[in-house]
Design a protein around this motif. Sequence first.
Motif, PDB file in Angstrom:
ATOM      1  N   LEU A  29       0.773  -1.144   0.036  1.00  0.00           N
ATOM      2  CA  LEU A  29       0.107   0.201  -0.131  1.00  0.00           C
ATOM      3  C   LEU A  29       1.063   1.270  -0.036  1.00  0.00           C
ATOM      4  O   LEU A  29       0.516   2.108   0.581  1.00  0.00           O
ATOM      5  N   THR A  30       2.027   1.011  -0.578  1.00  0.00           N
ATOM      6  CA  THR A  30       3.097   2.352  -0.678  1.00  0.00           C
ATOM      7  C   THR A  30       2.625   3.150  -1.982  1.00  0.00           C
ATOM      8  O   THR A  30       2.263   2.790  -2.995  1.00  0.00           O
ATOM      9  N   GLU A  31       2.368   4.443  -1.934  1.00  0.00           N
ATOM     10  CA  GLU A  31       1.836   5.341  -2.731  1.00  0.00           C
ATOM     11  C   GLU A  31       3.237   6.077  -3.045  1.00  0.00           C
ATOM     12  O   GLU A  31       3.934   6.804  -2.456  1.00  0.00           O
ATOM     13  N   TYR A  32       3.480   5.883  -4.521  1.00  0.00           N
ATOM     14  CA  TYR A  32       4.877   6.206  -5.208  1.00  0.00           C
ATOM     15  C   TYR A  32       4.663   7.645  -5.903  1.00  0.00           C
ATOM     16  O   TYR A  32       5.671   8.448  -5.974  1.00  0.00           O
ATOM     17  N   MET A  33       3.611   8.254  -5.910  1.00  0.00           N
ATOM     18  CA  MET A  33       3.520   9.554  -6.656  1.00  0.00           C
ATOM     19  C   MET A  33       3.314  10.299  -5.853  1.00  0.00           C
ATOM     20  O   MET A  33       2.566  10.120  -4.356  1.00  0.00           O
ATOM     21  N   TRP A  34       3.600  11.634  -5.839  1.00  0.00           N
ATOM     22  CA  TRP A  34       3.243  12.872  -5.228  1.00  0.00           C
ATOM     23  C   TRP A  34       1.615  13.090  -4.674  1.00  0.00           C
ATOM     24  O   TRP A  34       1.023  12.781  -5.889  1.00  0.00           O
ATOM     25  N   SER A  35       1.323  13.647  -3.737  1.00  0.00           N
ATOM     26  CA  SER A  35      -0.212  13.683  -3.491  1.00  0.00           C
ATOM     27  C   SER A  35      -0.818  14.637  -4.493  1.00  0.00           C
ATOM     28  O   SER A  35      -2.121  14.983  -4.373  1.00  0.00           O
ATOM     29  N   GLY A  36      -0.088  15.780  -5.192  1.00  0.00           N
ATOM     30  CA  GLY A  36      -0.706  16.978  -5.790  1.00  0.00           C
ATOM     31  C   GLY A  36      -1.176  17.989  -5.083  1.00  0.00           C
ATOM     32  O   GLY A  36      -2.042  18.865  -5.588  1.00  0.00           O
TER      33      GLY A  36
END
Length: 288
Positions: A29-36
């Motif tokens: 459940l790792t999010e690799y992209m920036w949150s915006g």
Amino acid sequence: MIFIENEHIKVSFAAKGAELQSILGTDSLTEYMWSGDANFWGKFSPVLFPIVGALKENSYQFEGKTYELSRHGFARDMEFEYHHISEQEILFTLTHSDETLKIYPFEFTLSLRYKLSGASLSCTYEVVNPAEKELLFSIGGHPAFAVPLNKQGAYTDYFLQFNKDAELTYHHIVDNLISPKKSVLTLDEGKLTLQHELFYEDALVFKSLKSDRISILNTKNYNGLEFNFKDFPCFGVWAAKDADFVCLEPWCGIADGIDHNQQLKDKEGIISLAPKQHWERIWQVTCF
């Protein structure tokens, strides 16, 4: 949201700009992209087309006429058509229109093809010239990756690992344009420790990068990623001031120099595509 997925990662997009917005590891459940986060920078991974960076005075000249074009071009703000080729591959397409021809007098078809393979996502830029005259363009990527990942550790726990460089010569940016001033960063066995201060002036712009792989790693052995690219003559590394991300930006093209004559045909890095011809480049990110 639009998405593709496999057993390793789930990837989400927006039709506006064909923008990659999320790469989620399905097990960790790792999010690799920036949150915006718009308080810092409200984008995720814009495509830069038909120019990379800024034009001098935000304008260029072609065949005796002057046209205005904003920084990084218009594709990132336009709605793409899309269709799923499979559960693990999607194709976004943008073509010229009356609207684009007013500011960019070329016919074109631009496609972004995203495809999964294991824990890797590839992005292929495809440009077709449907016209009977040459097509002049630049194109580049701007993906923003979260640092720290999953809020594990501090920004300075992370570093960029360059696979073929011992030092980095970068060009300074003045008023969004490339200046003649250059500086050198010495690497420690190919490592550049991430610090927010690196980007206080603007992006680090490289014209002579030897590396074709940059990894985002950390000293604590948390999750990371590997970014592969080939045949992109320029590269940018950037983050908004004090924001928790880093952009890895492969470019075929670059911002105008401060002394540029504003002629599109003379623009550094401009690509000339002959009538009825096809052009493509690929970058790939592998998550772990």
